[in-house]
Design a protein around this motif. Structure first.
Motif, mmCIF file in Angstrom:
data_model
loop_
_atom_site.group_PDB
_atom_site.id
_atom_site.type_symbol
_atom_site.label_atom_id
_atom_site.label_comp_id
_atom_site.label_asym_id
_atom_site.label_seq_id
_atom_site.Cartn_x
_atom_site.Cartn_y
_atom_site.Cartn_z
ATOM 1 N N PHE A 291 -8.435 3.263 -38.368
ATOM 2 C CA PHE A 291 -9.739 2.864 -37.837
ATOM 3 C C PHE A 291 -10.233 1.605 -38.531
ATOM 4 O O PHE A 291 -9.792 1.264 -39.640
ATOM 5 N N ASN A 292 -11.187 0.935 -37.916
ATOM 6 C CA ASN A 292 -11.962 -0.106 -38.574
ATOM 7 C C ASN A 292 -12.868 0.571 -39.600
ATOM 8 O O ASN A 292 -13.653 1.464 -39.258
ATOM 9 N N GLY A 293 -12.787 0.151 -40.864
ATOM 10 C CA GLY A 293 -13.548 0.802 -41.925
ATOM 11 C C GLY A 293 -15.051 0.705 -41.748
ATOM 12 O O GLY A 293 -15.792 1.667 -42.007
ATOM 13 N N LYS A 294 -15.537 -0.453 -41.307
ATOM 14 C CA LYS A 294 -16.978 -0.623 -41.101
ATOM 15 C C LYS A 294 -17.484 0.333 -40.030
ATOM 16 O O LYS A 294 -18.554 0.930 -40.174
ATOM 17 N N ALA B 96 -10.808 9.183 -31.276
ATOM 18 C CA ALA B 96 -11.201 10.378 -32.025
ATOM 19 C C ALA B 96 -12.659 10.703 -31.728
ATOM 20 O O ALA B 96 -13.490 9.812 -31.538
ATOM 21 N N ILE B 97 -12.972 11.992 -31.695
ATOM 22 C CA ILE B 97 -14.344 12.461 -31.502
ATOM 23 C C ILE B 97 -14.853 13.006 -32.830
ATOM 24 O O ILE B 97 -14.157 13.758 -33.518
ATOM 25 N N PHE B 98 -16.076 12.620 -33.183
ATOM 26 C CA PHE B 98 -16.727 13.108 -34.393
ATOM 27 C C PHE B 98 -18.013 13.825 -33.978
ATOM 28 O O PHE B 98 -18.780 13.307 -33.175
ATOM 29 N N ARG B 99 -18.214 15.010 -34.567
ATOM 30 C CA ARG B 99 -19.417 15.786 -34.255
ATOM 31 C C ARG B 99 -19.993 16.403 -35.529
ATOM 32 O O ARG B 99 -19.242 16.717 -36.458
ATOM 33 N N PRO B 100 -21.319 16.623 -35.558
ATOM 34 C CA PRO B 100 -21.888 17.442 -36.636
ATOM 35 C C PRO B 100 -21.301 18.846 -36.545
ATOM 36 O O PRO B 100 -20.895 19.295 -35.461
ATOM 37 N N THR B 101 -21.250 19.558 -37.660
ATOM 38 C CA THR B 101 -20.633 20.881 -37.660
ATOM 39 C C THR B 101 -21.591 21.977 -37.203
ATOM 40 O O THR B 101 -21.164 23.096 -36.968
ATOM 41 N N ILE B 102 -22.878 21.676 -37.104
ATOM 42 C CA ILE B 102 -23.811 22.650 -36.547
ATOM 43 C C ILE B 102 -24.028 22.312 -35.075
ATOM 44 O O ILE B 102 -23.679 21.234 -34.605
ATOM 45 N N GLU B 103 -24.601 23.256 -34.345
ATOM 46 C CA GLU B 103 -24.870 23.038 -32.926
ATOM 47 C C GLU B 103 -25.810 21.853 -32.767
ATOM 48 O O GLU B 103 -26.938 21.860 -33.252
ATOM 49 N N SER B 104 -25.338 20.817 -32.095
ATOM 50 C CA SER B 104 -26.123 19.601 -31.948
ATOM 51 C C SER B 104 -25.692 18.851 -30.699
ATOM 52 O O SER B 104 -24.497 18.779 -30.398
ATOM 53 N N ASP B 105 -26.649 18.313 -29.985
ATOM 54 C CA ASP B 105 -26.346 17.588 -28.755
ATOM 55 C C ASP B 105 -26.051 16.124 -29.068
ATOM 56 O O ASP B 105 -26.794 15.225 -28.662
ATOM 57 N N GLU B 106 -25.006 15.888 -29.808
ATOM 58 C CA GLU B 106 -24.604 14.524 -30.116
ATOM 59 C C GLU B 106 -23.105 14.479 -30.378
ATOM 60 O O GLU B 106 -22.505 15.457 -30.819
ATOM 61 N N LEU B 107 -22.521 13.332 -30.079
ATOM 62 C CA LEU B 107 -21.106 13.123 -30.383
ATOM 63 C C LEU B 107 -20.869 11.636 -30.567
ATOM 64 O O LEU B 107 -21.633 10.795 -30.083
ATOM 65 N N TYR B 108 -19.773 11.338 -31.286
ATOM 66 C CA TYR B 108 -19.422 9.955 -31.600
ATOM 67 C C TYR B 108 -17.934 9.774 -31.334
ATOM 68 O O TYR B 108 -17.117 10.615 -31.737
ATOM 69 N N VAL B 109 -17.589 8.706 -30.644
ATOM 70 C CA VAL B 109 -16.194 8.424 -30.311
ATOM 71 C C VAL B 109 -15.829 7.084 -30.946
ATOM 72 O O VAL B 109 -16.597 6.113 -30.868
ATOM 73 N N LEU B 110 -14.683 7.048 -31.578
ATOM 74 C CA LEU B 110 -14.204 5.825 -32.243
ATOM 75 C C LEU B 110 -12.782 5.514 -31.778
ATOM 76 O O LEU B 110 -11.893 6.381 -31.822
ATOM 77 N N MET B 111 -12.596 4.294 -31.320
ATOM 78 C CA MET B 111 -11.268 3.861 -30.864
ATOM 79 C C MET B 111 -10.374 3.652 -32.081
ATOM 80 O O MET B 111 -10.793 3.085 -33.095
ATOM 81 N N PRO B 112 -9.103 4.065 -32.002
ATOM 82 C CA PRO B 112 -8.178 3.881 -33.135
ATOM 83 C C PRO B 112 -7.628 2.464 -33.168
ATOM 84 O O PRO B 112 -7.748 1.699 -32.211
ATOM 85 N N ARG B 113 -7.038 2.112 -34.307
ATOM 86 C CA ARG B 113 -6.363 0.831 -34.448
ATOM 87 C C ARG B 113 -4.875 1.080 -34.628
ATOM 88 O O ARG B 113 -4.462 2.104 -35.172
ATOM 89 N N ARG B 114 -4.109 0.110 -34.184
ATOM 90 C CA ARG B 114 -2.652 0.259 -34.262
ATOM 91 C C ARG B 114 -2.202 0.304 -35.710
ATOM 92 O O ARG B 114 -2.596 -0.530 -36.529
ATOM 93 N N LEU B 115 -1.346 1.269 -36.018
ATOM 94 C CA LEU B 115 -0.837 1.410 -37.397
ATOM 95 C C LEU B 115 0.392 0.534 -37.609
ATOM 96 O O LEU B 115 1.124 0.226 -36.669
#
Length: 374
Positions: free
Chosen positions: A327-330, A355-374
């Motif tokens: 991923f991009n570190g920033k 990749a999808i990132f979510r809080p571990t408690i019930e929450s109506d939010e999600l974050y998606v981050l595009m990967p970078r080529r390794l």
């Protein structure tokens, strides 16, 4: 004795000036856009400012309504003057010696500023017509704060240069979205009486002003939305912004549906590890942060083309096959700053899939981050 227009206490005027200053155009080619309109009405002083894209209105109490004459003065100059006056100052506004002059006096301090005619002051407030409904301002401000990191100023894709707000598909709330092609952040706000309106793109400049004005408020707000503008009113403060004229992309199609590998890590530990390995980066836009996840553990690393390296091991709750992704570190750090819980759940599929990132408690939010080529 010059005619007294009105008199106001500094403790009343200063917060009102701070609010409307968000809409003052300090580099205005049209002089009136650099001014604040001050209009006394009985024992209340109403203040307005606009740069023709954003408009802010508020009010404060008067000590003396005087002649009740409305004036417009340089927003920057007036704010600087009032800020430098003592907290206990009682500020009198009166006619100056010559036409167009306004005398400002507080104790032994005296100033003269030029006023432009009230009728020259433009307003957008009476031009907006649309659907309106109530929403709690605190969750809305929090949701906007969570997704703003994913917005980038992009002149070629101007429709991404703002936060998108639209009714949630089940009709019981609002979806607040930030997206720049690399990051996607979505947060939902409950609202029981949401009316149907097309997705509205609020420009990033207006979003920053909104956060300053409403970030600490806890009351209900009234939203009025048209095809071209959005108005928010809460606690005697009215904020209006023009919307970005464009169609927001169908972001739901970018959310992966097959991410079944789940890893859980502590947000602070994860974010700190990324920040430390990024210390060796020469260019964070080019150098890739690698994350390798195996049973019970995670390794965060970065290696530059010049041969500098950094890595760090941290615990993770994970019991699937090993996976490595870049991923991009920033972007990673910015995204993790929006996660409100102690832990974050990462949902992965492969090294080439978002990749999808979510809080571990019930929450109506999600974050998606595009990967970078390794």
């Amino acid at each position: 004795m010059a005619d007294i227009y009105f008199k106001v206490h500094r403790t009343q005027l200063m917060p009102a000036l701070d609010a409307v200053s968000e809409a003052v155009d300090t580099r205005a080619s049209i002089p009136i856009l650099g001014n604040v309109l001050l209009r006394p009405e009985g024992d209340v002083l109403r203040l307005s400012a606009t740069d023709l894209a954003v408009e802010v209105q508020t009010s404060c109490e008067l000590l003396d309504g005087g002649a009740g004459i409305a004036i417009t003065l340089s927003g920057a100059d007036l704010r600087d003057i009032v800020r430098k006056l003592p907290e206990t100052a009682e500020i009198e506004f009166a006619a100056g010696a010559f036409a167009g002059q306004v005398r400002i006096q507080a104790g032994r301090s005296r100033f003269v500023l030029l006023s432009l005619p009230e009728q020259d002051f433009p307003t957008l407030m009476d031009k907006i017509k649309g659907v309106s409904f109530d929403v709690d301002i605190a969750p809305l401000a929090a949701a906007i704060g969570k997704v703003t990191y994913a917005v980038r100023h992009d002149e070629t894709r101007f429709y991404l240069s703002g936060v998108c707000i639209h009714p949630h598909k089940d009709g019981t709330g609002l979806a607040v979205v930030g997206c720049d092609g690399h990051n996607l952040a979505v947060a939902r706000v409950d609202a029981q009486e949401v009316r149907e309106f097309k997705p509205s793109i609020v420009p990033i400049k207006a979003i920053k002003s909104f956060s300053k004005l409403f970030g600490d408020k806890k009351t209900k707000a009234r939203l009025l939305v048209s095809d071209a503008m959005m108005r928010i009113e809460a606690d005697g403060l009215v904020f209006l912004t023009k919307l970005v004229d464009g169609v927001y992309p169908d972001y739901l199609r970018t959310i992966p549906q097959a991410n079944e590998k789940r890893a859980i890590a502590a947000v602070d530990t994860f974010r700190s590890a990324i920040s430390r390995v990024c210390l060796v980066a020469n260019d964070l836009d080019k150098d890739t942060v690698r994350i390798r996840i195996d049973t019970g553990s995670m390794k965060v690393s970065l290696a530059t083309q010049e041969g500098e390296e950094a890595d760090e091991d941290l615990p993770a709750d994970y019991d699937d096959e090993a996976i490595e992704i870049g991923f991009n570190g920033k972007y990673l750090v910015n995204m993790l700053q929006s996660i409100p819980t102690q832990d974050v759940a990462m949902w992965l599929s492969s090294s080439a899939s978002p990749a999808i990132f979510r809080p571990t408690i019930e929450s109506d939010e999600l974050y998606v981050l595009m990967p970078r080529r390794l």
